[in-house]
Design an enzyme around this catalytic site. Structure first.
Site, PDB file in Angstrom:
ATOM      1  N   SER A   5      31.799  42.652  64.304  1.00 18.02           N
ATOM      2  CA  SER A   5      31.790  43.069  62.904  1.00 18.02           C
ATOM      3  C   SER A   5      30.397  43.224  62.311  1.00 18.02           C
ATOM      4  O   SER A   5      30.220  43.973  61.356  1.00 18.02           O
ATOM      5  CB  SER A   5      32.588  42.075  62.057  1.00 18.02           C
ATOM      6  OG  SER A   5      32.038  40.779  62.167  1.00 18.02           O
ATOM      7  N   LYS A  41      42.417  45.554  57.222  1.00 15.25           N
ATOM      8  CA  LYS A  41      41.231  46.415  57.346  1.00 15.25           C
ATOM      9  C   LYS A  41      41.694  47.868  57.495  1.00 15.25           C
ATOM     10  O   LYS A  41      42.225  48.432  56.549  1.00 15.25           O
ATOM     11  CB  LYS A  41      40.349  45.921  58.493  1.00 15.25           C
ATOM     12  CG  LYS A  41      39.750  44.533  58.211  1.00 15.25           C
ATOM     13  CD  LYS A  41      38.779  44.080  59.278  1.00 15.25           C
ATOM     14  CE  LYS A  41      37.982  42.865  58.820  1.00 15.25           C
ATOM     15  NZ  LYS A  41      38.794  41.649  58.644  1.00 15.25           N
ATOM     16  N   HIS A  52      38.424  44.954  63.810  1.00 19.48           N
ATOM     17  CA  HIS A  52      37.558  46.072  63.431  1.00 19.48           C
ATOM     18  C   HIS A  52      37.731  47.254  64.384  1.00 19.48           C
ATOM     19  O   HIS A  52      36.796  48.043  64.566  1.00 19.48           O
ATOM     20  CB  HIS A  52      36.093  45.619  63.394  1.00 19.48           C
ATOM     21  CG  HIS A  52      35.780  44.717  62.236  1.00 19.48           C
ATOM     22  ND1 HIS A  52      35.430  45.190  60.984  1.00 19.48           N
ATOM     23  CD2 HIS A  52      35.795  43.366  62.130  1.00 19.48           C
ATOM     24  CE1 HIS A  52      35.221  44.174  60.164  1.00 19.48           C
ATOM     25  NE2 HIS A  52      35.437  43.043  60.824  1.00 19.48           N
TER      26      HIS A  52
END
Lengths: 415, 82
Positions: free
Chosen positions: A190, A249, A218
């Site tokens: 990240s 996300k 991610h």
């Protein structure tokens, strides 16, 4: 009163110490939906300002997508607001099962279990499947939630240098006396935006009889040709034993997470993982919206393709402008500044230019590796990206860092 | 003692210092408090010490303070070697 003046003073002095170290997290209020362009009040009490958002995990631009919002409304209408229960008592609806099945299919895994968040999934998975006779071998830069989960587990653990395959191999050899070995990594890291070399890691796991767990928070939805994730990117979908990922996300941005993987491991999580057993179910409206998100990303690569084009444009533009970035291919682009104060000062100047980005420094990243982390989104248009690049060029010029490499910036500002 | 110090120093350099890192690490270089070794990866050093010297370091003694320099690590190991 149990909360004495002395106690209050002690807590205040701890807060002051955080401020003195320059680590205090300031409040920022957003009074618009999450999107490429947002309305922000910063500092607290200041007039609201419309800025371009380059620091959200909204990779696919789905946080405010009309189909996703409509699905959440339907979920609210048809399944209610909350479950008032953990999953195993009376907190599992048909839509929880439907989402789990869709996620398994999307990720190419045998089975999936939803958690209230990926932080919870990572907190619970290790203790559920491992014992003191086992060992966890983790990349040193894995996400904090994995670190916490590993520390809560009774298995021994060890670490290897970030993405150093020789070092990982040495550790696998060292721990051949253990019953089970579990290698742990992020798919996309990240802070640096780099991709774990899962092809090499899976080959080592095969060679030394180890399982592998990958946190895809991610990556899910946009890494790999069809957005399945880092395991798709490296062609090892069938080699990864456990994936943990989030719906907070790229996959919608609300909340919720999951453990997905080998059937027996997921079943053990269902029986033993404490955040699953002792925390509420994902809310029905988020489950319903997440189903629509998985349908969207399963049926079209349009958004991940746009994100890829946006990423390429930003990486090319920012490099040509003379900023120093970590090379890579993901939508996480660290603009390296090395000095914490410089990162902080530049992020404030970027805000003045209408670009919302944040400086990161120790202990969030290693000492001397301060940076502004830029995150691209499919919600961005090229003119947004060009404005961001131009702002970096202007602010970078003010600080005299354009064209400087790591040594040049450190010589000018220190670490 | 000197030999143990060198063994541990060589391990620390190999385990935590990147090849392209120009940082000099000596017996009294702060490891944890300087950020060279973080509290998570410190466990690798503990695993090494326990295997190398056939000792068990209790968690309440394997602290960031005790592991902050090669010199202080040697003291801890010596104590548990008896």
């Amino acid at each position: 009163m149990a909360y004495s003046d002395k106690a209050r003073a002690a807590f205040n002095s701890e807060i002051d110490a955080i401020k003195e170290k320059g680590l205090y997290k300031e409040k920022r209020f957003i009074s618009s939906p999450q999107d490429a362009e947002i309305l922000v009040e910063f500092p607290e009490g200041a007039e609201k300002k419309r800025v371009l958002n380059f620091c959200a995990n909204n990779y696919l631009g789905l946080s405010s997508h009309p189909d996703v919002v409509a699905a959440a409304h339907r979920g609210l209408d048809e399944r209610g607001y909350g479950m008032s229960s953990v999953r195993f008592i009376c907190g599992t609806q048909d839509i929880h099962r439907e989402l789990q099945n869709k996620v398994s299919k999307f990720l190419g895994m045998e089975s999936t279990l939803l958690f209230p968040s990926c932080m919870d999934a990572n907190s619970g998975v290790f203790e559920a499947i491992l014992s003191p006779q086992d060992v966890i071998i983790a990349d040193r830069l894995i996400h904090a939630s994995l670190v916490d989960g590993i520390r809560l587990c009774s298995a021994e653990y060890d670490t290897f240098k970030h993405m150093d395959m020789k070092h990982l191999e040495n550790k696998l050899i060292l721990h051949q006396d253990k019953r089970n070995r579990l290698v742990v990594t992020d798919g996309v890291f990240s802070m640096d935006g780099d991709l774990a070399p899962l092809d090499e890691m899976c080959a080592l796991c095969d060679k030394y009889d180890a399982m592998i767990l990958v946190d895809e928070s991610h990556a899910s939805g946009f890494i790999g040709k069809t957005g399945r994730g880092t395991h798709e990117h490296f062609g090892v979908i069938d080699k990864v034993d456990i994936i943990t990922t989030t719906f907070g996300k790229g996959l919608g941005g609300a909340s919720g997470g999951c453990v997905s993987g080998r059937r027996e491991l997921v079943e053990l999580c269902r029986q033993k993982a404490r955040p699953y057993l002792f925390s509420n179910s994902m809310a029905p409206c988020i489950v319903a919206a997440s189903i629509t998100v998985i349908d969207l990303v399963s049926s079209s690569t349009e958004r991940r393709d746009k994100l890829e084009r946006n990423t390429e444009r930003f990486r090319k533009g920012i490099t040509e402008a003379g900023l120093c970035i970590r090379e890579g291919e993901t939508p996480i682009v660290p603009v390296m500044l090395f000095n914490a104060k410089l990162a902080n000062d530049m992020s404030r100047d970027m805000y003045a230019e209408g670009i919302y980005v944040i400086g990161f420094f120790f202990p969030v990243v290693p000492a001397g590796a301060a940076r502004i982390r830029v995150q691209l989104s499919a919600a961005h248009e090229f003119h947004h990206i060009d404005k961001c690049v131009e702002a970096f060029r202007k602010v970078g010029e003010k600080y005299g860092i354009l064209g400087l490499d790591k040594n040049g910036i450190i010589a000018k500002y220190g670490m | 003692m000197a030999e143990m110090k060198d063994v541990i120093l060589q391990y620390v350099i190999g385990e935590y210092v990147d090849e392209d890192d120009e940082q000099d690490v000596g017996y009294d270089t702060p490891l944890i408090s300087s950020g060279l070794v973080d509290s998570f990866s410190m466990v690798s050093l503990k695993v090494f010490l326990e295997k190398k010297y056939s000792i068990k370091l209790p968690d309440d003694e394997a602290t960031p303070e005790a592991f902050d320099t090669v010199t202080s690590i040697c003291r801890l190991v010596k104590k548990h070697q008896g």
